[in-house]
Every structure is written in structure tokens, then in C-alpha cells.
Design an enzyme around this catalytic site. Structure first.
Site, PDB file in Angstrom:
ATOM      1  N   SER A  37     -17.737  11.089  22.852  1.00 16.77           N
ATOM      2  CA  SER A  37     -17.603  12.022  21.736  1.00 16.77           C
ATOM      3  C   SER A  37     -16.583  13.101  22.062  1.00 16.77           C
ATOM      4  CB  SER A  37     -18.950  12.680  21.450  1.00 16.77           C
ATOM      5  OG  SER A  37     -19.244  13.589  22.501  1.00 16.77           O
ATOM      6  N   LYS A  38     -16.226  13.842  21.018  1.00 19.74           N
ATOM      7  CA  LYS A  38     -15.280  14.947  21.184  1.00 19.74           C
ATOM      8  C   LYS A  38     -15.825  15.928  22.220  1.00 19.74           C
ATOM      9  CE  LYS A  38     -14.084  18.976  18.430  1.00 19.74           C
ATOM     10  NZ  LYS A  38     -13.399  19.659  19.503  1.00 19.74           N
ATOM     11  N   ARG A  39     -17.150  16.106  22.187  1.00 20.70           N
ATOM     12  CA  ARG A  39     -17.773  17.064  23.117  1.00 20.70           C
ATOM     13  C   ARG A  39     -17.529  16.669  24.575  1.00 20.70           C
ATOM     14  NH1 ARG A  39     -23.344  17.780  22.291  1.00 20.70           N
ATOM     15  NH2 ARG A  39     -23.004  16.963  20.196  1.00 20.70           N
ATOM     16  N   ASP A  57     -14.099  17.846  25.425  1.00 26.15           N
ATOM     17  CA  ASP A  57     -14.032  19.303  25.600  1.00 26.15           C
ATOM     18  C   ASP A  57     -14.625  19.707  26.941  1.00 26.15           C
ATOM     19  OD1 ASP A  57     -12.954  19.421  23.123  1.00 26.15           O
ATOM     20  OD2 ASP A  57     -14.786  20.039  22.093  1.00 26.15           O
TER      21      ASP A  57
END
Ligand code: GLU
Length: 509
Positions: free
Chosen positions: A264-266, A269
Site C-alpha cells: 500500500s501507499k502507507r 511512506d
């Protein structure tokens, strides 16, 4: 029936395209090219609530950056458009109507509030409500209401949806080109909405109708769509177009670097890597998400890395040009289980493609970085410098990190090296070295090295005791390419100047 291979990438413009989406596009592209077929781009924007401005442009730009150019589709021309579903609205209605007419679908008048209430009641009993063959007979629809009442409701403009009438107890068995035989029993499936009260079809109806009208022969998509496959198969049947039904293949998930769960994007990050092809600015929050392009990846490295997320050639080979991928790609070599993403591997691929590039190519890519810093240098010199430090680089931006001292004097000196290598007599020794350097007329690495060695032998000074401080003076740290090459490229005057400057600055401390 021998049809020309036609595949499509059918993203919904609900945000930036995830790298998993790019992989889906890539596998479709490779499959089409391998079989001399067509690769289409269709924008599936029937869910207007989820539309995000800029997402469509982002998808097109991403495909272009990756070199995955569709033969047909939104922004790419073609005979079977429009390729944006919201512009095809009038097309779908007649298919929905024909399903009503032949009894494969029905009108449902249940309001959102009604259904919410029923859902809550079910939850209270620890059950999950589903609008399906077990519940539809107790709900407000054209199966339970009289024909007259249905007509009245429709004529009075009451809001309704059209649902698929899932047949009872049928096994839908399909040979997925990746997963092999998969089977579903219709008793487990719900009556999906096909057409909404706003006059728009849902994903399922629009997707099937468009695949049919756009003459798609193979559907290659993410594994999250596998549960929709039996409905899609039944829709082809109910619409009487089974003979045009495409073959299905469902790609494995891309997993987090730890191996469990969907990437995921998380994760990006948290661990500092991009999960999107291009930089994206969220139009609502203004928040930025990093992109492979802006992070300095070459598109060929990104594509090579993606190709191996779920596919392998059956050999040890890991580097593939796009042409080799086209030649070797085969759906039967796509794995069923999730493919773990490794951000280090992505960098490793980039490093490889950077090493493949000539000094001249890299110089062109590096020039904007130099210009931005207001540095102008002769191209031949830049190419030579790049040749010396290239192997230490993964990204074009690393060229600067590895070579800045060729263009400007160090602003500071590495503390640890100063502490361990700068002795009380170092300045004195370096003064003597700079006097020697003054005498060298032919300022070439070879010549400097020879004079320096003779000088050191004569003085009987340890090499390390002098070389490391000189390096410190010239580059600010203790590593880098050959010292004498550095001297030559910096030039005589600047070399001596930097040595004297370091003596002054460091001795003061
Ligand atoms: N619109 C769907 C998506 O966003 C397409 C799924 C399919 O390829 O059928 O992924």
C-alpha cells in the site's frame, strides 16, 4: 473461432495509478505485442462519486512514461470508442433492458434506508445481509411485486436499480489462464446491481458490454476481480454473447516487502519508496505521493522490476529489455501466489540500467542538475568525471553526490577523518607537497603521481599520512576516485589552493 488478440487496460480514475495497475497494463501490453494483437486503454468511470480530477491524465502520462503505448483508447484514437465509459451511457441501457426482458435481471425498489435497516437487523443477529437468491423474495422488487405495481412505480419515476438474478445452484467452472480451473457455486453469489438509479451502469455491466463491443479476447486483470468472474460469465450467457466471451486471467497481488498483505501507499511512506509511477498531488488535501519518475528511476528499470513481480522466464535471467519481455512473456509462467515487492531490488535494477548508459548519455541527464546549481563545465570534462564515478551511482542524482568536488571546493571536512588522520605535522607536510606540485609543468595524473611518489620516497613519509589529508583537502572526505585523476581534473591552481585552504581551516580548529 480465430479472433485477433485484443486486450485492454481498464482502470478507474479514482486516484493515482498504483504500481500494481502499471503491472497489469504491462502484462496486457506484453501479451498483445507477443501475439501481434491490440492493447486498449478504457477508462471505467461509471462510479461518478469516486471520480478524482487529474487521475485520467495521470494514467495516460504514466503509460507514456513507461512506454506502454495503447493501439487504441482514450487519448490514443481507435474505431470502437468512445473509450471513456461515462461517454457511453446511452449504449448500456438496451443491454440492461434485454436482461429484464429475458428474465435474467429485475427491478429493485428498496431504498438505501430500507436496506440499511435490514443490514443492521442482520448484524444484531450476527448475520451478514446479502441481496441474493435467499433474500430477494422478501424484498421490494419486480419478482415480488405485481406487474401492475411495478409499472406504476416505474411510471411515477420512483428510484430503482436493476439487479442480476443469480441462478440457483449452478457451478460456474472456468479455466483461468494463470490459476487453472476455478469454480464457483451461484448459491454463494449475490444479486449484483447492474444499473443504477442515476442511469449509469455499474462496473459489471459496463465492463462486460464494453469487452464485448470492443472485441476483447483476453481479460488480464488483478486477482481482486476473480470473485466477479462468475457474474461476468453469466452476463455473457444472459446477453446471448457467450461465443464472444474472453478468456480470463487473474494476476497475483503485489505484497509488502515483509511478504504479508497487499503493498500500500502507507508502506511506501513508512519505508521511503514510491508505490506510484509518477509524483501525485492529491487535489483535495494537497498531499504529495512520490513517484518512480521523480525519484530518478529509469522507465526501463521500473518496467524490468515490475515484469518480475509475478512472472519469471524460467531461467536465471533477470535483466530484460522490453523486446525480450515481449518475446519471452507467457501467461502460463505467471505465478498464482502473491509477489513480494523488494524496494532494494528496484534500486538494483536502476543501478544496472544506469551502468548500461554511456558517459555521453549520462552527461546529458546530469547537465540540468549542474545548470540548476549554476555550474557550467565543459562537456568532455563532465563525461570523463562521470566515467570515474559512475560505478558508485544508482541514480543520476548520485552523480552529483559522487562528483561535486570536481566542480566546487569542499565546504567542510569529514570530522572523523580529520580527527584520525590530521596530525600536528600534517599542515607542514602538505605545505611541502604543494611546493612540489607547483613545480609540475605537465599537469597530468600520471606525471603528478610519478613526481609525488619520488618525493615521498625521498622524504620517507608514509603514503597514508599524506594521501588521506590531501584527499580530505580536495574532496572533503576520505573516499572517491583516484587521487591523481582528481588533481588533474580539478587543475593545478585549484588543487594547490584547496590544499592550502584545508591547512588554514583545519589547523585553526
Ligand atoms: N475498472 C476495473 C479496475 O479499476 C477494471 C477491472 C477489469 O479489468 O475488469 O481495475
Amino acid at each position: 473461432m480465430d479472433r485477433k488478440v485484443r486486450v485492454r487496460f481498464a482502470p478507474s480514475p479514482t486516484g493515482p495509478l498504483h504500481m500494481g495497475g502499471v503491472r497489469t497494463a504491462l502484462f496486457n501490453y506484453l501479451f498483445a505485442r507477443k501475439h501481434g494483437g491490440d492493447f486498449l486503454l478504457r477508462i471505467e468511470d461509471t462510479d461518478q462519486n469516486r471520480f478524482v480530477p487529474g487521475a485520467e491524465e495521470y494514467i495516460i502520462e504514466s503509460l507514456k512514461w513507461c512506454g506502454l503505448i495503447p493501439n487504441e483508447g482514450l487519448g490514443f484514437g481507435g474505431e470502437l470508442g468512445p473509450y471513456r465509459q461515462s461517454e457511453r451511457k446511452p449504449i448500456y441501457r438496451k443491454y440492461a433492458d434485454s436482461l429484464i426482458t429475458n428474465g435474467s435481471a429485475y427491478y429493485a425498489f428498496d431504498t438505501a434506508e430500507n436496506l440499511d435497516e435490514i443490514r443492521k437487523e442482520a448484524e444484531a443477529k450476527k448475520e451478514v445481509f446479502s441481496y441474493d437468491l435467499h433474500t430477494r423474495n422478501g424484498l421490494k422488487n419486480s419478482l415480488t411485486l405485481s406487474a401492475a405495481e411495478v409499472t406504476t412505480r416505474l411510471q411515477s419515476g420512483e428510484s430503482y436499480v436493476i439487479r442480476f438474478k443469480m441462478p440457483e445452484n449452478r457451478d460456474i467452472v472456468e479455466e483461468d489462464l494463470i490459476r487453472g480451473r476455478v469454480s464457483f457455486n451461484t448459491n454463494q453469489l449475490d444479486d449484483k446491481v447492474l444499473f443504477k438509479s442515476d442511469g449509469m451502469p455499474t462496473y459489471h455491466l459496463a465492463n462486460v458490454v464494453d469487452d464485448y463491443l470492443m472485441q476483447i479476447t483476453h481479460v488480464i486483470r488483478g486477482e481482486e476481480w476473480l470473485p466477479s468472474m462468475p457474474l461476468h460469465i453469466l452476463l455473457y450467457e444472459a446477453l446471448g454473447i457467450s461465443e464472444f466471451r474472453p478468456r480470463f486471467s487473474h494476476l497475483p497481488l503485489i505484497l509488502k516487502p515483509e511478504g504479508k498483505g497487499k503493498l500500500s501507499k502507507r508502506d511506501g511512506d513508512k519505508m521511503g519508496f514510491p508505490v506510484f509511477p509518477l509524483l501525485w498531488k492529491d487535489p483535495e488535501t494537497g498531499e504529495f505521493s512520490r513517484g518512480y519518475r521523480e525519484d530518478g528511476y529509469f522507465p526501463e528499470a521500473f518496467i524490468n522490476m515490475l515484469a518480475l513481480l509475478g512472472w519469471n522466464s524460467g531461467t536465471e535471467q533477470e535483466f530484460f529489455s522490453i523486446d525480450e519481455l515481449i518475446e519471452r512473456f507467457d501467461l502460463s509462467r505467471v505465478v498464482k501466489s502473491g509477489a513480494r515487492f523488494d524496494p532494494e531490488k528496484a534500486k538494483w535494477f536502476n543501478r544496472h540500467y544506469l551502468q548500461q548508459k554511456s558517459e555521453a548519455e549520462l552527461a546529458q541527464l546530469f547537465l540540468p542538475i549542474l545548470n540548476e546549481k549554476g555550474i557550467h563545465s565543459d562537456l568532455q570534462r563532465i563525461e570523463r568525471i562521470i566515467g570515474m564515478i559512475k560505478e558508485r551511482c544508482e541514480f543520476v542524482k548520485d552523480i552529483w553526490t559522487q562528483s561535486h568536488f570536481f566542480f566546487q571546493a569542499p565546504e567542510s571536512y569529514d570530522d572523523k577523518t580529520v580527527k584520525s588522520k590530521w596530525k600536528p605535522d600534517t599542515s607542514e607536510k602538505l605545505q611541502a607537497v604543494s611546493e612540489l606540485l607547483e613545480t609540475i609543468a605537465d599537469w597530468k595524473a600520471e606525471v603528478i603521481k610519478e613526481s609525488f611518489s619520488a618525493f615521498m620516497t625521498e622524504k620517507e613519509w608514509g603514503f597514508g599520512a599524506v594521501m588521506v589529508p590531501i584527499r580530505l583537502a580536495l574532496v572533503g572526505g576520505s573516499s572517491g576516485p583516484d587521487l591523481f585523476e582528481i588533481c588533474e581534473l580539478i587543475g593545478k591552481e585549484k588543487t594547490i589552493g584547496r590544499i592550502r585552504m584545508a591547512c588554514e581551516r583545519i589547523s585553526l580548529n
